[in-house]
Write a protein that holds these residues in place. Structure first.
Motif, PDB file in Angstrom:
ATOM      1  N   ILE A 126       3.112   5.948  -2.462  1.00  0.00           N
ATOM      2  CA  ILE A 126       4.258   6.782  -2.822  1.00  0.00           C
ATOM      3  C   ILE A 126       4.268   7.048  -4.320  1.00  0.00           C
ATOM      4  N   GLU A 127       3.974   5.994  -5.105  1.00  0.00           N
ATOM      5  CA  GLU A 127       3.935   6.170  -6.555  1.00  0.00           C
ATOM      6  C   GLU A 127       2.841   7.158  -6.949  1.00  0.00           C
ATOM      7  N   ARG A 128       1.661   7.009  -6.294  1.00  0.00           N
ATOM      8  CA  ARG A 128       0.553   7.909  -6.618  1.00  0.00           C
ATOM      9  C   ARG A 128       0.892   9.345  -6.234  1.00  0.00           C
ATOM     10  N   ARG A 129       1.452   9.521  -5.026  1.00  0.00           N
ATOM     11  CA  ARG A 129       1.799  10.868  -4.586  1.00  0.00           C
ATOM     12  C   ARG A 129       2.912  11.458  -5.463  1.00  0.00           C
ATOM     13  N   THR A 130       3.828  10.595  -5.899  1.00  0.00           N
ATOM     14  CA  THR A 130       4.886  11.078  -6.779  1.00  0.00           C
ATOM     15  C   THR A 130       4.309  11.561  -8.102  1.00  0.00           C
ATOM     16  N   ASP A 187       4.440  15.272  -9.557  1.00  0.00           N
ATOM     17  CA  ASP A 187       4.951  15.593 -10.894  1.00  0.00           C
ATOM     18  C   ASP A 187       3.910  16.362 -11.707  1.00  0.00           C
ATOM     19  N   GLU A 188       2.633  15.913 -11.586  1.00  0.00           N
ATOM     20  CA  GLU A 188       1.575  16.613 -12.316  1.00  0.00           C
ATOM     21  C   GLU A 188       1.413  18.036 -11.805  1.00  0.00           C
ATOM     22  N   ALA A 189       1.474  18.189 -10.475  1.00  0.00           N
ATOM     23  CA  ALA A 189       1.347  19.530  -9.902  1.00  0.00           C
ATOM     24  C   ALA A 189       2.524  20.409 -10.330  1.00  0.00           C
ATOM     25  N   GLN A 190       3.705  19.802 -10.388  1.00  0.00           N
ATOM     26  CA  GLN A 190       4.876  20.573 -10.812  1.00  0.00           C
ATOM     27  C   GLN A 190       4.740  21.007 -12.264  1.00  0.00           C
ATOM     28  N   GLN A 191       4.255  20.066 -13.110  1.00  0.00           N
ATOM     29  CA  GLN A 191       4.048  20.413 -14.509  1.00  0.00           C
ATOM     30  C   GLN A 191       2.977  21.491 -14.649  1.00  0.00           C
ATOM     31  N   TYR A 235       0.832  -1.208   0.000  1.00  0.00           N
ATOM     32  CA  TYR A 235       0.000   0.000   0.000  1.00  0.00           C
ATOM     33  C   TYR A 235       0.869   1.261   0.000  1.00  0.00           C
ATOM     34  N   LEU A 236       1.908   1.263   0.842  1.00  0.00           N
ATOM     35  CA  LEU A 236       2.778   2.435   0.912  1.00  0.00           C
ATOM     36  C   LEU A 236       3.510   2.659  -0.407  1.00  0.00           C
ATOM     37  N   THR A 237       3.924   1.545  -1.040  1.00  0.00           N
ATOM     38  CA  THR A 237       4.597   1.682  -2.333  1.00  0.00           C
ATOM     39  C   THR A 237       3.670   2.306  -3.364  1.00  0.00           C
ATOM     40  N   GLU A 238       2.423   1.805  -3.399  1.00  0.00           N
ATOM     41  CA  GLU A 238       1.459   2.366  -4.340  1.00  0.00           C
ATOM     42  C   GLU A 238       1.143   3.813  -3.999  1.00  0.00           C
TER      43      GLU A 238
END
Length: 523
Positions: free
Chosen positions: A245-249, A253-257, A240-243
């Motif tokens: 982290i991937e989702r938050r990443t 990235d989307e927010a940064q873009q 769950y944490l891996t998923e």
């Protein structure tokens, strides 16, 4: 060597193996309680090793005396460890023991230690021989004195107290009691038999080793089961944490873009405003001189062709001024102040800004009638219309080349007096699944050459801030229609004065989405 010796040796090895398995488990975070379980298993193994001396005939009596003394120490550690495990909580902490349990455990350890260093626990030079004829087994051990016998009954009391603690009913998720009830019943019976045999009150086999095994086995099984359950939960949590982290990443990235895109748009807006200002000055001179040329031509009877050229130049200058004004409106910083503005004005401004995009992909049909003024920010409303027009243009890029592509823009008034702006296209349309998510941030139905998926989300926020509605109707293969309904300036609610954007992926409170015949309408 008889069967009792072999049995005691096997049981001792088995206990030592269980302790060796529990010891590394006890080092894991949150598994401190397993240390006491390992102590129980190792002390049971030590007691079994001491019992080997009673069943091994060739052994010297001095060694048997030491083995008998050591068995008291092993039994004391075993019983005390069970008391701590039973009353010390999940962490088997000595500090959490009730006072009377601490006293009983201390007295047990004291009795075992004295039996090791003092001989009064045994009759000096006296050894007892027990022969169990029916089993073909012969035992020889140091004869316990009155103090030694009392110590064995003290051990039996400690076992009984621990048995009661482990066998009483517990809440859901606590230790299972069935295995312990059976195990402690066998263990207590085996310990009682061994005490009676050691004190000459019964002629039977020494079976305390088997009793130890009866309680150590369920303890090891429960510890192993809990460890596996924790490992399984840890694996699930890790996944769950891996998923997550991937989702938050991805969101980061989307927010940064999106931030980069917003900065780029802001920079373009500032550039457009500066360019517009620089264009307006020479354009004013150009138009003034062309007007003077027209006046001079009319006064001096210039040819008709020349006068038509002058009129065309003036018309072109007016068009340039209109585009510049639209760009300045589009790039104007948002002060937050709401002023009355006519819908046809910001619609025309948006059409001028996007004209170069629209003319390349579709025919634009406009029906702009008068509509009541609305209270809003001109720059934001122009941006909303620009987003809708660019979405319509983008939809036609997915059509078959040569198709009759059309974009419709309509401004008017509803029956209840609201301003209505519609942007329609005859593009490929949007599926029902995508229609439900169309105003969510970062969602785009355009997979090729689409934007960041923020246009409709922001447009909806601006419209609803002003007390209006953003409605979307679409059908696959037919096209899409986006309708903006805004209250007249005098009817704008006070809540419109506070900027409120819809939450990510959610319909605002008091709103709902209707889906019928491929139509999604925010209510």
């Amino acid at each position: 060597m008889n069967a009792a010796f072999v049995l005691s040796a096997c049981v001792a090895v088995l206990h030592a193996g269980i302790g060796a398995l529990l010891l590394p488990v006890s080092r894991a975070p949150g598994w401190r309680g397993a240390r006491m379980s390992a102590v129980i298993a190792f002390s049971a193994a030590a007691y079994g090793a001491a019992s080997l001396a009673t069943a091994y005939a060739p052994l010297d009596d001095s060694v048997r005396m030491l083995a008998s003394q050591f068995s008291y120490v092993a039994a004391a550690i075993f019983v005390s460890a069970w008391l701590v495990s039973a009353y010390g909580g999940d962490s088997a902490s000595v500090r959490r023991l009730p006072r009377w349990v601490k006293g009983l455990a201390a007295l047990t350890m004291f009795g075992g230690a004295l039996a090791m260093v003092l001989r009064p626990w045994f009759f000096s030079g006296s050894f007892s021989d027990v022969e169990v004829a029916w089993a073909g087994v012969r035992y020889r051990f140091a004869t316990p004195s009155v103090l030694g016998s009392l110590t064995t009954f003290l051990f039996l009391t400690g076992v009984l107290v621990a048995s009661i603690a482990f066998c009483r009913p517990r809440g859901e998720g606590k230790r299972a009691t069935v295995g312990y009830r059976i195990g402690f019943s066998i263990f207590f019976l085996a310990s009682l038999i061994e005490v009676l045999v050691a004190n000459g009150l019964l002629n039977f086999l020494f079976i305390a080793d088997l009793g130890f095994l009866a309680v150590v086995t369920p303890l090891a099984a429960q510890t192993t089961r809990r460890f596996m359950d924790d490992a399984r939960r840890l694996s699930v949590a890790s996944t769950y944490l891996t998923e997550e982290i991937e989702r938050r990443t991805e969101e980061r990235d989307e927010a940064q873009q999106a931030w980069i895109e917003a900065e780029r748009q802001a920079a373009l807006g500032r550039l457009a405003a500066g360019v517009g200002h620089e264009i307006n000055n020479p354009l004013a001179y150009l138009r003034l001189n062309v007007e003077l040329m027209g006046v001079w031509g009319r006064e001096h009877g210039s040819p008709e062709e020349l006068m038509e050229s002058v009129e065309g130049a003036l018309d072109g200058a007016d068009r340039i001024r209109g585009v510049v004004d639209a760009l300045r409106a589009y790039s104007r910083p948002h002060s937050g102040a709401l002023v009355p503005i006519a819908p046809e004005l910001f619609t025309q401004a948006a059409l001028k800004v996007t004209a170069h995009k629209l003319r390349d992909v579709a025919e634009v049909h406009t029906a702009i009638d008068s509509a009541p003024e609305v209270l809003g920010d001109e720059g934001r409303l122009v941006q909303v219309m620009v987003n809708l027009l660019l979405n319509a243009a983008q939809s036609h890029r997915e059509r078959v080349p040569g198709a009759n592509s059309r974009i419709g823009v309509r401004v008017g008034t509803t029956i209840d007096g609201k301003a209505m702006i519609e942007v329609s296209d005859n593009g490929p349309g949007i599926s029902r699944e995508d229609l439900r998510r169309l105003t969510q941030p970062y969602f785009s139905a355009r997979f090729e050459g689409g934007g960041m998926g923020l246009g409709l989300f922001l447009a909806r926020g601006v419209v609803e801030q002003l007390g209006g509605l953003l409605e979307i109707e679409s059908e696959v293969g037919t096209g899409t229609l986006v309708r903006i309904l805004l209250p007249a300036a005098e009817e704008t609610p006070a809540s419109a004065l506070e900027p409120v954007l819809p939450r990510s992926g959610a319909v605002p409170v008091g709103s709902r989405v209707l889906v019928a015949r491929g139509v999604a309408v925010g209510r």
